[in-house]
Design a protein around this motif. Sequence first.
Motif, mmCIF file in Angstrom:
data_model
loop_
_atom_site.group_PDB
_atom_site.id
_atom_site.type_symbol
_atom_site.label_atom_id
_atom_site.label_comp_id
_atom_site.label_asym_id
_atom_site.label_seq_id
_atom_site.Cartn_x
_atom_site.Cartn_y
_atom_site.Cartn_z
ATOM 1 N N ALA B 32 18.278 -0.932 4.712
ATOM 2 C CA ALA B 32 17.173 -0.586 5.627
ATOM 3 C C ALA B 32 16.479 0.674 5.116
ATOM 4 O O ALA B 32 16.450 0.920 3.913
ATOM 5 N N GLY B 33 15.954 1.523 5.990
ATOM 6 C CA GLY B 33 15.252 2.730 5.554
ATOM 7 C C GLY B 33 13.743 2.543 5.558
ATOM 8 O O GLY B 33 13.236 1.432 5.722
ATOM 9 N N ALA B 34 13.029 3.660 5.359
ATOM 10 C CA ALA B 34 11.566 3.657 5.466
ATOM 11 C C ALA B 34 10.938 2.712 4.447
ATOM 12 O O ALA B 34 11.335 2.693 3.280
ATOM 13 N N MET B 35 9.947 1.937 4.879
ATOM 14 C CA MET B 35 9.200 1.065 3.978
ATOM 15 C C MET B 35 8.318 1.904 3.049
ATOM 16 O O MET B 35 8.058 1.513 1.919
ATOM 17 N N ASP B 36 7.797 3.019 3.551
ATOM 18 C CA ASP B 36 6.999 3.935 2.730
ATOM 19 C C ASP B 36 7.718 5.281 2.727
ATOM 20 O O ASP B 36 7.468 6.141 3.570
ATOM 21 N N ARG B 37 8.637 5.396 1.756
ATOM 22 C CA ARG B 37 9.474 6.592 1.675
ATOM 23 C C ARG B 37 8.630 7.852 1.475
ATOM 24 O O ARG B 37 8.978 8.932 1.964
ATOM 25 N N VAL B 38 7.510 7.743 0.758
ATOM 26 C CA VAL B 38 6.680 8.916 0.473
ATOM 27 C C VAL B 38 6.117 9.501 1.768
ATOM 28 O O VAL B 38 6.200 10.709 2.004
ATOM 29 N N ALA B 39 5.562 8.632 2.632
ATOM 30 C CA ALA B 39 4.945 9.128 3.871
ATOM 31 C C ALA B 39 5.984 9.772 4.781
ATOM 32 O O ALA B 39 5.723 10.811 5.392
ATOM 33 N N LEU B 40 7.181 9.181 4.868
ATOM 34 C CA LEU B 40 8.225 9.786 5.704
ATOM 35 C C LEU B 40 8.631 11.150 5.143
ATOM 36 O O LEU B 40 8.812 12.112 5.889
ATOM 37 N N ARG B 41 8.760 11.227 3.813
ATOM 38 C CA ARG B 41 9.111 12.517 3.185
ATOM 39 C C ARG B 41 8.076 13.586 3.521
ATOM 40 O O ARG B 41 8.411 14.720 3.842
ATOM 41 N N LEU B 42 6.778 13.212 3.403
ATOM 42 C CA LEU B 42 5.713 14.187 3.666
ATOM 43 C C LEU B 42 5.725 14.607 5.136
ATOM 44 O O LEU B 42 5.560 15.788 5.453
ATOM 45 N N ALA B 43 5.943 13.631 6.038
ATOM 46 C CA ALA B 43 5.975 13.962 7.471
ATOM 47 C C ALA B 43 7.112 14.942 7.752
ATOM 48 O O ALA B 43 6.935 15.932 8.479
ATOM 49 N N GLU B 115 -4.594 1.874 10.555
ATOM 50 C CA GLU B 115 -5.752 1.177 9.979
ATOM 51 C C GLU B 115 -5.637 1.120 8.459
ATOM 52 O O GLU B 115 -5.530 2.157 7.809
ATOM 53 N N GLY B 116 -5.655 -0.080 7.905
ATOM 54 C CA GLY B 116 -5.683 -0.206 6.450
ATOM 55 C C GLY B 116 -4.324 -0.046 5.792
ATOM 56 O O GLY B 116 -4.211 0.067 4.582
ATOM 57 N N SER B 117 -3.265 -0.019 6.585
ATOM 58 C CA SER B 117 -1.900 0.035 6.063
ATOM 59 C C SER B 117 -1.022 -0.604 7.124
ATOM 60 O O SER B 117 -1.428 -0.723 8.282
ATOM 61 N N SER B 118 0.160 -1.042 6.725
ATOM 62 C CA SER B 118 1.027 -1.646 7.731
ATOM 63 C C SER B 118 1.936 -0.621 8.380
ATOM 64 O O SER B 118 2.533 -0.892 9.415
ATOM 65 N N THR B 119 2.052 0.570 7.784
ATOM 66 C CA THR B 119 2.992 1.552 8.329
ATOM 67 C C THR B 119 2.402 2.956 8.317
ATOM 68 O O THR B 119 1.559 3.291 7.492
ATOM 69 N N ALA B 120 2.868 3.768 9.262
ATOM 70 C CA ALA B 120 2.602 5.206 9.277
ATOM 71 C C ALA B 120 3.854 5.833 9.893
ATOM 72 O O ALA B 120 4.734 5.107 10.358
ATOM 73 N N TYR B 121 3.933 7.159 9.868
ATOM 74 C CA TYR B 121 5.185 7.808 10.290
ATOM 75 C C TYR B 121 4.935 8.980 11.216
ATOM 76 O O TYR B 121 3.955 9.707 11.076
ATOM 77 N N LEU B 122 5.873 9.134 12.152
ATOM 78 C CA LEU B 122 5.921 10.318 12.991
ATOM 79 C C LEU B 122 7.262 11.003 12.758
ATOM 80 O O LEU B 122 8.313 10.360 12.841
ATOM 81 N N ALA B 123 7.189 12.288 12.415
ATOM 82 C CA ALA B 123 8.414 13.086 12.321
ATOM 83 C C ALA B 123 8.314 14.181 13.371
ATOM 84 O O ALA B 123 7.218 14.543 13.802
ATOM 85 N N VAL B 124 9.459 14.676 13.806
ATOM 86 C CA VAL B 124 9.462 15.765 14.777
ATOM 87 C C VAL B 124 10.360 16.878 14.252
ATOM 88 O O VAL B 124 11.426 16.595 13.687
ATOM 89 N N LEU B 285 4.004 -1.327 -1.656
ATOM 90 C CA LEU B 285 4.369 -2.611 -1.040
ATOM 91 C C LEU B 285 4.595 -2.422 0.454
ATOM 92 O O LEU B 285 4.215 -3.269 1.257
ATOM 93 N N GLY B 286 5.226 -1.294 0.809
ATOM 94 C CA GLY B 286 5.538 -1.018 2.210
ATOM 95 C C GLY B 286 4.301 -0.793 3.056
ATOM 96 O O GLY B 286 4.392 -0.732 4.271
ATOM 97 N N ARG B 287 3.135 -0.663 2.424
ATOM 98 C CA ARG B 287 1.885 -0.423 3.157
ATOM 99 C C ARG B 287 0.986 -1.648 3.209
ATOM 100 O O ARG B 287 -0.039 -1.635 3.887
ATOM 101 N N LEU B 288 1.341 -2.701 2.451
ATOM 102 C CA LEU B 288 0.445 -3.861 2.347
ATOM 103 C C LEU B 288 0.292 -4.588 3.676
ATOM 104 O O LEU B 288 1.220 -4.667 4.471
ATOM 105 N N LEU B 289 -0.890 -5.157 3.870
ATOM 106 C CA LEU B 289 -1.205 -5.934 5.070
ATOM 107 C C LEU B 289 -1.457 -7.383 4.689
ATOM 108 O O LEU B 289 -1.932 -7.658 3.580
ATOM 109 N N PRO B 290 -1.167 -8.314 5.615
ATOM 110 C CA PRO B 290 -1.498 -9.717 5.355
ATOM 111 C C PRO B 290 -2.967 -9.851 4.939
ATOM 112 O O PRO B 290 -3.846 -9.189 5.488
#
Lengths: 249, 347
Positions: B32-43, B115-124, B285-290
């Motif tokens: 499992a784990g984040a589909m877009d590891r880069v965005a989670l890291r930045l968050a 918008e324009g991606s399948s994933t985004a991230y919220l970190a706290v 790949l983790g950001r691709l949309l149908p």
Amino acid sequence: MSVRYLSCGDTAFTVEFGNEISPEINGRVMALHAAIGRAAGAGELPGVIETVPTIRSLMVSYDPLATSRARLQPAIDALIARGLPTGIASRRVAIPCCYDDPEFAPDLADVAKRTKKTTEQVIAAHLASPFKVYVLGFMPGLAYVAGLDPSLYLPRRAQPRVRVPRSSVAIAMDMTTIYPFESPGGWHLIGRTPLWMFDQRREQPVFLAPGDSLSFQRVDRKTFDRIARQVEAGSFDWATLIRPAERGR
Amino acid sequence: MSAALKVVRPGLFDTLQDLGRFGFMALGMPTAGAMDRVALRLANALCGNPPGTAGIEIGVMGPDLVVEADSARIALVGPLSPALIEAPEAAPKPLESDRTHLLKRGQLLRIGMVEGSSTAYLAVAGGFALPPFMGSLSTYARAGVGGLDGRKLAQGDVLPLTRERAPDGEDKKLGQPFDYGSGPIRIVWGPQEDHFSAEGRRTFISSDYRVSKEADRMGIRFEGPTIEHAVSVEKGGADIISDGIGPGAIQVPGAGLPIVLLADRQTVGGYPKIATVASADLPRLGRLLPGQTVRFTPVSVEEAETLRRDQEARIARAIADFKAARPPGGIDLVRLYEENLIDGVVY
């Protein structure tokens, strides 16, 4: 015996020992799995994350920021050249199974008919089979357990079931398995264990491990219910399932 | 009362994810784990968290969250247009993405669509106060483990926070959007490229493949020209003795269409895998949309490792380039000074 290295991108590669299902090949897979685990545990293989044994190959997963394929492959070659142990200690586990309730064993009569046996003979052959856990996968805790008595070999059901109850004991081809979750399935259901093959409340949620020697122990419905209550309550002593380790396969 | 974010309206597929659950594949447990590891890291970096802290992976549409803490600093990373409702009846105030925001008790954060991606991230900041399962908070919904009760977020869920109030400090933002790269998706041939004909391999790297509707955390089924196996499917050309499945493995079952296997992929499988996506391109790949279309192009293992190391260096640079973010409606003093200096104006 030479091995093939197959690339799985830049974070893994597969060490393939052969292209057939045999205890000898799987023995080497499990030996390398153990040898890499030991070496990594001793800090000798920095960057190795984990290994995934299957019937005839071992996938080695690594962190390309900490090591590289060019560094790891010779290190693994060296481990193999040093000689893999042939008789790894194998854990012996006995899984209680109730074959008597028609609700648990909806396919028992059909299996008996198709293998030209009585249901008691089917049960006896299943109990006498020298099973070994080859690989876990597809679902957490789902074990492919080979060693089924050849007189019980059957293809999968033509019509898979949409819902197979958790802990169903099933056979197909040369294998047996135990369903860790309620799920779809095409194997023949011949019994049920009161155990849960995946219990997230336990520190080790998955009980079986690749390499385990496994046998079934027949229990009646009353015993089944008693164990099931303990498993449900989390008070079951899983250590009672493990027999003393034996050397060799 | 303990600090929390409360889900007052769920999104479509929001799960807690960290960088993955490692060490248990041999027991059949997917990473499992984040589909877009880069965005989670930045968050996480924006919030001052360690890289492996779990955040909310927002799938397609995010939840509405109410702050049940004195304050909380959150970071949103990805193409979002969130809004903040500061008090009941107040008009929603648009917020920027790719930065942190300091939220107060009772405020409602409406994350909205990705918008324009399948994933985004919220970190706290400080992360969620939930117990890890097998060493990770990543949700693996098929087995009902990790995250919050092993499932996607639902109405009324309470996500406990480790901090009653946000840490001191300024809000931060990305200096510029992270460059995920463009052009073909880089792949490494194998592990079973020899199960495909030369023509089949050529088709795979010279055709457009479109993301089908069957795309989720487990993998993406592509549509496009069929890839020929070396041995006919009737003679078992699409079967192998099951072996391990790495991240980004591209399996090609009998129908000849590629399936890229991602975070929630099963650990072993019996279809031949023609190639594996370079790990540096997995976040794409983790950001691709149908409906989106990609091409695949081969690189060597060494090149793929280098691509990944370069990407790590770019993540580190992006973190070093974080800027102070202006509070909504406030004045960006830093920017003012910088521009004044550039203009040569001195007080």
